[in-house]
Design a protein around this motif. Structure first.
Motif, PDB file in Angstrom:
ATOM      1  N   ASP A 180     -62.979  21.178 -34.750  1.00  7.73           N
ATOM      2  CA  ASP A 180     -61.974  20.871 -33.435  1.00  7.73           C
ATOM      3  C   ASP A 180     -61.861  21.971 -32.792  1.00  7.73           C
ATOM      4  N   PHE A 181     -62.059  23.206 -33.226  1.00  5.20           N
ATOM      5  CA  PHE A 181     -62.021  24.263 -32.355  1.00  5.20           C
ATOM      6  C   PHE A 181     -62.707  24.501 -31.220  1.00  5.20           C
ATOM      7  N   ASN A 182     -61.988  24.550 -29.919  1.00  5.02           N
ATOM      8  CA  ASN A 182     -62.753  24.357 -28.732  1.00  5.02           C
ATOM      9  C   ASN A 182     -62.186  25.206 -27.691  1.00  5.02           C
ATOM     10  N   ILE A 183     -62.580  26.399 -27.183  1.00  9.54           N
ATOM     11  CA  ILE A 183     -62.145  27.196 -26.411  1.00  9.54           C
ATOM     12  C   ILE A 183     -61.878  26.446 -24.968  1.00  9.54           C
ATOM     13  N   ARG A 184     -62.691  25.790 -24.514  1.00  4.78           N
ATOM     14  CA  ARG A 184     -62.718  25.052 -23.212  1.00  4.78           C
ATOM     15  C   ARG A 184     -61.422  24.134 -23.053  1.00  4.78           C
ATOM     16  N   ARG A 185     -60.996  23.322 -24.333  1.00  6.40           N
ATOM     17  CA  ARG A 185     -59.997  22.438 -24.278  1.00  6.40           C
ATOM     18  C   ARG A 185     -58.874  23.219 -24.417  1.00  6.40           C
ATOM     19  N   ILE A 186     -58.847  24.523 -25.166  1.00  8.95           N
ATOM     20  CA  ILE A 186     -57.447  25.391 -25.172  1.00  8.95           C
ATOM     21  C   ILE A 186     -57.323  25.714 -23.658  1.00  8.95           C
ATOM     22  N   GLU A 187     -58.209  26.157 -22.795  1.00  9.71           N
ATOM     23  CA  GLU A 187     -58.081  26.412 -21.371  1.00  9.71           C
ATOM     24  C   GLU A 187     -57.562  25.212 -20.754  1.00  9.71           C
ATOM     25  N   ARG A 188     -57.682  24.019 -21.023  1.00  8.14           N
ATOM     26  CA  ARG A 188     -57.009  22.631 -20.411  1.00  8.14           C
ATOM     27  C   ARG A 188     -55.569  22.523 -20.735  1.00  8.14           C
ATOM     28  N   TYR A 189     -55.477  22.654 -22.108  1.00 12.61           N
ATOM     29  CA  TYR A 189     -54.055  22.683 -22.525  1.00 12.61           C
ATOM     30  C   TYR A 189     -53.273  23.887 -21.863  1.00 12.61           C
ATOM     31  N   LEU A 190     -53.734  25.073 -21.849  1.00 13.98           N
ATOM     32  CA  LEU A 190     -52.794  26.168 -21.167  1.00 13.98           C
ATOM     33  C   LEU A 190     -52.738  25.637 -19.763  1.00 13.98           C
ATOM     34  N   SER A 191     -53.569  25.198 -19.140  1.00 12.55           N
ATOM     35  CA  SER A 191     -53.304  24.836 -17.441  1.00 12.55           C
ATOM     36  C   SER A 191     -52.059  23.893 -17.540  1.00 12.55           C
ATOM     37  N   ILE A 192     -52.149  22.909 -18.197  1.00  9.41           N
ATOM     38  CA  ILE A 192     -50.993  22.026 -18.139  1.00  9.41           C
ATOM     39  C   ILE A 192     -49.674  22.423 -18.716  1.00  9.41           C
ATOM     40  N   VAL A 193     -49.747  23.485 -19.612  1.00  9.22           N
ATOM     41  CA  VAL A 193     -48.667  23.797 -20.268  1.00  9.22           C
ATOM     42  C   VAL A 193     -47.910  24.905 -19.279  1.00  9.22           C
ATOM     43  N   TRP A 194     -48.727  25.745 -18.997  1.00 11.05           N
ATOM     44  CA  TRP A 194     -48.139  26.526 -17.710  1.00 11.05           C
ATOM     45  C   TRP A 194     -47.588  25.843 -16.616  1.00 11.05           C
ATOM     46  N   ASP A 195     -48.175  24.834 -16.038  1.00  6.78           N
ATOM     47  CA  ASP A 195     -47.822  24.005 -14.883  1.00  6.78           C
ATOM     48  C   ASP A 195     -46.544  23.463 -15.236  1.00  6.78           C
ATOM     49  N   SER A 196     -46.105  23.213 -16.357  1.00  7.23           N
ATOM     50  CA  SER A 196     -44.940  22.542 -16.906  1.00  7.23           C
ATOM     51  C   SER A 196     -43.775  23.097 -16.799  1.00  7.23           C
ATOM     52  N   GLY A 197     -43.831  24.562 -16.884  1.00  6.24           N
ATOM     53  CA  GLY A 197     -42.815  25.521 -16.744  1.00  6.24           C
ATOM     54  C   GLY A 197     -42.447  25.814 -18.473  1.00  6.24           C
ATOM     55  N   ALA A 198     -42.974  25.336 -19.315  1.00  7.26           N
ATOM     56  CA  ALA A 198     -42.636  25.617 -20.641  1.00  7.26           C
ATOM     57  C   ALA A 198     -43.495  27.014 -20.984  1.00  7.26           C
TER      58      ALA A 198
END
Length: 356
Positions: A124-142
């Motif tokens: 399940d470990f996927n660096i590209r998916r982590i980048e995607r998650y991080l982009s969404i979370v940073w945008d959320s303000g959390a």
């Protein structure tokens, strides 16, 4: 401490709630279709939005979501539900693109302080998916925190942590295992009373196991990954709980693939943003311009081609997020003809050329 303080109600929310003295403030703890569960200081009850509220909304994300603070009248309608009249201002909002639609957005959770991005240390470990998650979370303000689960199943942990170093810039990474209670206790100690944390990640990576630990009892069903490392969907809807230490936890359904409605790629790709300041041109696209610091970093082996490709892909998605298919096509054509001042100017020039 009263329940609303544990649930994270702030002075700002209280001040806003005081504008509706005839109503009561509560927090959405779960949603099933059009019925919500609302927690208040003294009890939890079911509710639905008023007809006026439904009439006045402009988009799906205007509806209440898990984590929202709302104003209710505590008076039952004919079906025995309280009525939600207002959604109070959201401090943060995790938004994803709604499945099967062109531009609808779906709220994953609101008013979240910490987002635990969970990923298991197997296939399940996927660096590209982590980048995607991080982009969404940073945008959320959390604040994002990466939680690597099932470390007992990983025989190359050091290699995976080195991979993460390139993408998890300024983000805490926590390695956990159900066989290592100290790692789970460290996570739990971050969740103080009044703090809200949401867990996102693929199904089967261990989100529910961690949340059950926080709650001090088994409330959520848990299940592992299948033989193909794709999780079984044990969580089917979002739900909010109060942990045994007083913090608030939001569980979410597994999201292996997640499209975004908006994203903050600048913070996710902070290394590229810093390099861009050294480019010859201020509007450098980092694709074919001379003296591009980003392309030079790739040529010199200081940045992986995979990270660069991921950056371009997420940048394109962020540019087109929320646009209709016609708007996307128009934007693409303007990009193609940007050297001529956009598509309209290119057509005008072509007409003038044909009239010569």
């Amino acid at each position: 401490m009263n329940k609303l303080k544990k649930l994270g109600i702030s002075k700002e929310i209280n001040t806003e709630a005081n504008q509706y003295p005839e109503l009561f403030v509560g927090r959405i703890s779960s949603q099933t279709k059009n019925i919500y569960k609302v927690m208040t200081d003294d009890k939890e009850f079911t509710a639905e939005v008023s007809g006026k509220f439904r009439y006045n909304i402009d988009k799906i994300s205007d509806y209440p979501a898990v984590g929202d603070f709302v104003m209710v009248d505590k008076l039952s309608d004919d079906e025995g539900h309280a009525i939600i009249h207002h959604v109070l201002s959201r401090k943060t909002a995790i938004i994803r693109k709604a499945a099967g639609t062109s531009n609808d957005e779906q709220l994953v959770a609101t008013n979240v302080d910490i987002v635990y991005i969970c990923m298991s240390l197997n296939n399940d470990f996927n660096i590209r998916r982590i980048e995607r998650y991080l982009s969404i979370v940073w945008d959320s303000g959390a604040m994002p925190v990466i939680v690597l689960t099932k470390s007992d199943l990983c025989d190359n942990l050091t290699e995976k942590l080195i991979e993460l170093d390139e993408v998890a810039i300024g983000v805490e990474v926590i390695v956990t295992s159900t066989f290592d209670p100290q790692s789970l206790e460290y996570l739990e100690n971050q969740l103080l009373a009044g703090t809200t944390a949401a867990f996102i990640g693929s199904s089967g990576v261990g989100k529910s196991t961690i949340i059950n630990y926080f709650l001090g009892k088994t409330i959520l069903e848990t299940d592992g990954l299948r033989n193909d490392d794709k999780g079984r969907h044990t969580t089917t809807y979002r739900e909010l709980f109060i942990s045994q230490k007083g913090g608030t936890v939001i569980d979410t359904p597994g999201m292996r693939e997640i499209g975004f409605e908006s994203a903050d790629i600048t913070r996710t790709f902070n290394d590229i943003d810093i390099l861009a300041q050294q480019c010859k041109f201020n509007d450098c696209s980092h694709t074919n311009e001379p003296k591009c610091a980003v392309l030079n970093a790739i040529a010199e082996g200081n940045m992986s081609l995979e990270r660069y490709d991921s950056y371009l892909k997420l940048r394109r998605e962020a540019k087109y997020a929320g646009l209709s298919s016609k708007e996307i096509e128009r934007t693409k054509l303007n990009e193609i003809f940007r050297d001529y001042g956009g598509m309209k100017n290119a057509r005008k020039m072509q007409k003038q050329k044909n009239n010569l």
